[in-house]
Design an enzyme around this catalytic site. Structure first.
Site, PDB file in Angstrom:
ATOM      1  N   SER A 163     -49.227   6.625   9.153  1.00  0.00           N
ATOM      2  CA  SER A 163     -50.544   5.987   9.187  1.00  0.00           C
ATOM      3  C   SER A 163     -51.088   5.753   7.789  1.00  0.00           C
ATOM      4  O   SER A 163     -50.949   6.582   6.897  1.00  0.00           O
ATOM      5  CB  SER A 163     -51.531   6.869   9.934  1.00  0.00           C
ATOM      6  OG  SER A 163     -52.842   6.401   9.699  1.00  0.00           O
ATOM      7  N   GLY A 174     -54.602  -5.057  28.089  1.00  0.00           N
ATOM      8  CA  GLY A 174     -54.196  -5.356  29.467  1.00  0.00           C
ATOM      9  C   GLY A 174     -54.758  -4.379  30.475  1.00  0.00           C
ATOM     10  O   GLY A 174     -55.384  -4.773  31.469  1.00  0.00           O
ATOM     11  N   ARG A 225     -53.461  -3.943   3.325  1.00  0.00           N
ATOM     12  CA  ARG A 225     -52.044  -3.733   3.580  1.00  0.00           C
ATOM     13  C   ARG A 225     -51.122  -4.715   2.871  1.00  0.00           C
ATOM     14  O   ARG A 225     -50.078  -4.328   2.353  1.00  0.00           O
ATOM     15  CB  ARG A 225     -51.796  -3.818   5.092  1.00  0.00           C
ATOM     16  CG  ARG A 225     -52.439  -2.667   5.810  1.00  0.00           C
ATOM     17  CD  ARG A 225     -52.309  -2.786   7.295  1.00  0.00           C
ATOM     18  NE  ARG A 225     -52.828  -1.560   7.906  1.00  0.00           N
ATOM     19  CZ  ARG A 225     -52.897  -1.354   9.220  1.00  0.00           C
ATOM     20  NH1 ARG A 225     -52.495  -2.290  10.059  1.00  0.00           N
ATOM     21  NH2 ARG A 225     -53.365  -0.233   9.696  1.00  0.00           N
ATOM     22  N   GLU A 278     -53.406  -8.286  20.891  1.00  0.00           N
ATOM     23  CA  GLU A 278     -52.547  -8.798  19.819  1.00  0.00           C
ATOM     24  C   GLU A 278     -51.871 -10.116  20.188  1.00  0.00           C
ATOM     25  O   GLU A 278     -51.480 -10.884  19.319  1.00  0.00           O
ATOM     26  CB  GLU A 278     -51.482  -7.744  19.445  1.00  0.00           C
ATOM     27  CG  GLU A 278     -50.695  -8.097  18.186  1.00  0.00           C
ATOM     28  CD  GLU A 278     -49.666  -7.041  17.803  1.00  0.00           C
ATOM     29  OE1 GLU A 278     -49.682  -5.948  18.414  1.00  0.00           O
ATOM     30  OE2 GLU A 278     -48.854  -7.303  16.893  1.00  0.00           O
ATOM     31  N   HIS A 319     -46.586  -3.617   7.142  1.00  0.00           N
ATOM     32  CA  HIS A 319     -47.309  -2.370   6.905  1.00  0.00           C
ATOM     33  C   HIS A 319     -46.721  -1.658   5.692  1.00  0.00           C
ATOM     34  O   HIS A 319     -45.517  -1.490   5.592  1.00  0.00           O
ATOM     35  CB  HIS A 319     -47.221  -1.465   8.136  1.00  0.00           C
ATOM     36  CG  HIS A 319     -48.272  -0.415   8.134  1.00  0.00           C
ATOM     37  ND1 HIS A 319     -48.219   0.661   7.294  1.00  0.00           N
ATOM     38  CD2 HIS A 319     -49.419  -0.295   8.839  1.00  0.00           C
ATOM     39  CE1 HIS A 319     -49.300   1.407   7.495  1.00  0.00           C
ATOM     40  NE2 HIS A 319     -50.042   0.851   8.429  1.00  0.00           N
TER      41      HIS A 319
END
Lengths: 246, 639
Positions: B285, B46, B331, B426, B267
């Site tokens: 992470s 954005g 993942r 996204e 995740h």
């Protein structure tokens, strides 16, 4: 855990605020401080009492939204953490906890614990950027940057703009916040081009918005959740003086 | 009826975008000043779009619900951002990144879009560097790279574990520059509650001022949604707690098709839940998987402390099952494998819903200093939240809802099925197929915002240069505002006994149990029924403070939860429809004898784009067939 919470309640910017006492019996050491407030708010809502308003979002210490003055410290006890990372393990059963919003002329209270921090945006808008247009950049390796300087620039760049430095300062100074951005850009060759104009524009804006001056007590550094160093303020001063004599 | 046309340019894959740019319509500078664009959201997509469009000379209005654009949730991305610079000389190229994304997405994404995302990745890195983003560098002064999330080249640029923060603050600075130049006007603390369409074209939005409660009208020649994903649908997620799908959902109900809603990434490495009031699960992470080894005890219910369990009694189950990729499997594979071990009774920690991520061997080999340099802040984060010191004891990790590959359907122009409504980052569905490759979210969001949308939106606006500024004083804005007000009134007048959060929690549980890491027909059908009942309960027993003209955070939550019921319903429909397993979508009915996901290319090589047909009416499915010309469709094997 049983707690006595003394929380600053204020309907809006114009209303007069006051501490309201809540006896809260639903906290556990596994909770974060904000989860404890969520639990308390749930009780208030069910009792048809307006819940305590506070800013929060990522809840992982990086967005900078949360910020409360807890028992006399921005983000409460504990070093280098934001309010969302403050654990209830830091408190014990029977504790009385004071919760206030940031106090600074440049951060007027919006409601309860929410303050208006748009002054920070205004300072960044005054010059906290490098003027480069999309599509005009050379290859990233065209300008190598000494690792030591790049790392130092990174350390300055981790500021999350929460405002704890201002809240901690007896002068409500924004010097640590401003100096972090000045330092980051001054340390990188890409940022040198506009360094003179940038530092003057940002400092002028900071003064204009009603932030106080720095008197080197170091409270900002001690309370900063991201451990931004006072060295940045020294660098800001140096950049500012050089800009003035140029 | 709307017909799906992806509008993919003709010609060879590698030349499509170049050709598109060469033939796209342009708007001259004098006309740009007369055109307004609304951008909702200030993340990498954005704020990138707003600043890029501002630089071009459009008049941009940028909205966010946070108090400042710098807090958008891109800020929390940790690991890194991919680009095909091949600075490591390890054989990387645009094609290879494209290939890895297509394969990682399990052949459920659109070739042309994915290739373009890889193509602009280098420009993104160069732009960030020029803006002063302090990426990690080596001693020669050049940018450093690491390998990330299931690929065999080192193409990931990073800034410690705070890459998202650094990229977002860079983007925020470019946004500020445009604000200072008067091309972008910022509207913080605004939530978009409706989309306004006039004569078939998107012409504005209705927002609520989150401080005053005022309902506002904003008009423009085009609207861009960069509003992120809907991962908070599980209640427990790695997302910021205020992240929500409402803006995209309003657009969907106004006619924008919603694509692949059930494709949602879990995740594998987040910190497990510690108490029942917690909804936010902090991510560790996955770059940690480069050096950390994942294991559980070989014995069930082994209560010994991790460090007391000898080497030969540890099950490094990822290394065992996937010798080629080991701890670096994608993942979805890592998440399911963790769930499988825990469900089988080998989980660790208080709840048994956790596995170990262990750095003992890496510290032995590389030294504590080297590990600290790479992961220092993540280790500290783990210590603050859980009290575990990862230098001494293994972390506890468990999967959590994270990223939504599904989103608003867009064509090659990133335009939805409503003319003049674009969706980037996204919030659209386009680049990640059924599963997203690590470090490609920042890349795609920035690429969309800075380098792709400015061309495609200009191509659209070129036909609108004769349209004067749009007035908000007309029936369409009137109606939209009225419907927004009515809904808010309805929410505050329920006056029941349960909070919005309590409904969200129960909704999340249903979705996690039946439409999470693994799904089956029976469970999904059950979920659909449970959702319906819970939704009815919500609309009859919600309690929120009634003040509409004030800060009312409970009202904000309630509006989002109300939308979530509808999103959840569609998600379940989509998961029911897709009887194959692919990427993050695992249907138990579709697996190999070894328990791996089994795709059904013959029947499901398409994008499922759903059309809203009205309250309580079934959604209509539109299929965009996927053609693979430049890659051979293969079984996604990481063995």
């Amino acid at each position: 855990m049983k707690l006595t919470l003394k929380i600053w309640r204020q309907k809006n910017a114009d209303a007069k605020g006051k501490f309201v006492t809540y006896d809260f019996d639903g906290a556990s050491p596994d909770m974060s401080f904000l989860e404890m407030l969520d639990a308390m708010n749930t009780k208030l809502i069910k009792a048809r009492i307006d819940p305590v308003a506070f800013d929060h979002d990522c809840r992982e210490g990086i967005c900078g939204a949360c910020g409360m003055y807890i028992n006399g410290h921005p983000h409460g006890p504990g070093k280098a953490i934001t309010t969302c990372h403050l654990s209830m393990r830091e408190f014990k059963d029977g504790d009385t906890i004071y919760v206030e919003p940031w106090r600074a002329k440049a951060f007027p209270v919006v409601k309860d614990l929410i303050v208006d921090r748009t002054a920070f945006d205004k300072i960044q808008i005054a010059g906290g950027f490098i003027s480069t247009n999309v599509g005009s950049a050379p290859d990233s390796h065209a300008i190598p940057v000494e690792k030591r300087k790049a790392d130092e620039a990174f350390d300055s760049a981790v500021c999350i703009g929460c405002g704890a430095c201002v809240a901690a300062c007896k002068n409500a100074s924004a010097m640590l916040f401003v100096s972090a951005k000045i330092s980051q850009l001054a340390l990188l060759p890409q940022g040198r081009i506009e360094a003179t104009e940038r530092v003057q524009a940002m400092v002028n804006k900071m003064d204009e918005l009603g932030f106080g001056n720095c008197s080197n007590t170091g409270a900002c550094e001690a309370e900063c959740p991201k451990e931004i160093s006072l060295v940045n303020i020294a660098r800001l001063n140096r950049e500012f003086y050089f800009a003035k004599i140029q | 009826m709307t017909k799906l046309d992806a509008k993919i340019p003709e010609g060879p894959l590698a030349e499509k975008w170049t050709k598109y740019k060469a033939s796209a319509k342009l708007v001259n500078p004098a006309n740009k000043k007369k055109l307004d664009v609304i951008v909702v959201g200030t993340g990498l997509a954005g704020a990138g779009a707003a600043s890029s469009l501002g630089e071009l000379g459009y008049q941009v209005k940028n909205f966010c619900f946070q108090d400042t654009p710098r807090r958008a949730h891109s800020v929390a991305a940790q690991g890194g951002i991919n680009a095909t610079k091949n600075y490591k000389n390890d054989g990387d190229s645009i094609y290879r990144l494209f290939y890895d994304m297509i394969k990682g997405g399990d052949y459920r994404s659109r070739e042309a879009n994915v290739y373009r995302a890889a193509e602009v990745s280098n420009d993104v890195i160069d732009h960030f560097t020029a803006m002063g983003v302090p990426f990690a560098r080596d001693y020669g002064g050049n940018l450093d790279n690491r390998s990330f999330g299931g690929v065999q080249v080192s193409r990931t640029f990073y800034a410690k574990g705070q890459t998202g923060q650094q990229c977002l603050l860079g983007t925020y600075s470019s946004l500020n520059r445009q604000i200072s130049q008067g091309t972008v006007t910022m509207y913080p603390r605004r939530e978009m509650l409706e989309l306004v369409i006039i004569n078939g074209k998107t012409r504005g939005i209705i927002t609520r001022n989150l401080i005053t409660g005022e309902i506002e009208r904003h008009s423009a020649h085009a609207v861009v949604l960069a509003t992120g994903g809907y991962g908070t649908i599980y209640y427990l997620s790695t997302l910021a707690v205020n992240s929500n799908p409402s803006a995209a959902w309003k657009a969907h109900k106004k006619g924008a098709f919603f694509a692949n809603p059930s494709f949602i990434q879990i995740h594998p490495t987040s910190i497990p839940q510690l108490n029942e009031y917690q909804s936010k699960l902090t991510l560790m992470s996955e770059s940690l998987r480069n050096d950390g080894r994942i294991w559980v005890p070989k014995k069930k219910d082994d209560k010994r402390v991790a460090n007391d369990i000898p080497e030969d009694e540890r099950d490094y189950y990822l290394e065992r099952r996937y010798p080629a990729f080991g701890n670096l499997v994608p993942r979805d594979v890592a998440s399911r494998a963790a769930k499988e071990r825990c469900d089988a009774g080998y989980g660790v920690g208080k709840t048994g819903l956790a596995v170990y991520l262990d750095f003992r061997d890496a510290i032995k080999k590389q030294g504590e200093k080297a590990i600290e340099a790479k992961y220092g802040n993540l280790f500290e984060l783990c210590r603050i939240i859980t009290g575990i010191n990862p230098y001494k004891d293994p972390m506890h990790i468990y999967p959590a809802g994270h990223y939504t590959m599904g989103g608003l359907w867009v064509d090659y122009n990133l335009m939805t099925t409503i003319p003049g409504l674009f969706s980037i980052g996204e919030s659209n569905f386009s680049d990640h197929g059924a599963n997203r490759l690590g470090a490609s979210a920042l890349m795609q969001a920035s690429g969309d915002g800075y380098f792709i949308l400015p061309y495609t939106i200009s191509n659209y606006l070129a036909d609108d240069i004769k349209t004067p500024r749009i007035s908000t004083d007309n029936q369409e804005f009137e109606d939209a505002e009225k419907s927004v007000k009515e809904r808010l009134e309805k929410l505050v007048s329920i006056n029941g006994t349960q909070t919005a959060t309590s409904f969200h929690k129960r909704l999340g549980e249903i979705m996690w149990n039946y439409c999470g890491m693994s799904r089956n027909e029976e469970g999904l059908k059950k979920a659909k029924q449970m959702l319906k009942e819970l939704k009815d309960e919500f609309w009859t027993d919600l309690i929120i403070p009634s003040d509409l003209n004030d800060v009312n955070q409970e009202l904000e939550k309630a509006g989002r939860v109300a939308d979530y019921f509808e999103v959840a319903d569609l998600m379940v429909d989509d998961a029911l429809n897709r009887t194959e397993s692919c990427g993050a979508h695992y249907r138990e009915e579709s697996q190999t004898p070894e328990g791996e996901a089994l795709r059904d290319d013959k029947n499901f090589s398409y994008v499922a784009a759903w059309e809203y047909t009205g309250e309580l009416k079934p959604y209509k499915l539109h299929k965009e067939e996927l053609k693979f010309v430049d890659v051979e469709v293969k079984e996604r094997s990481y063995k």
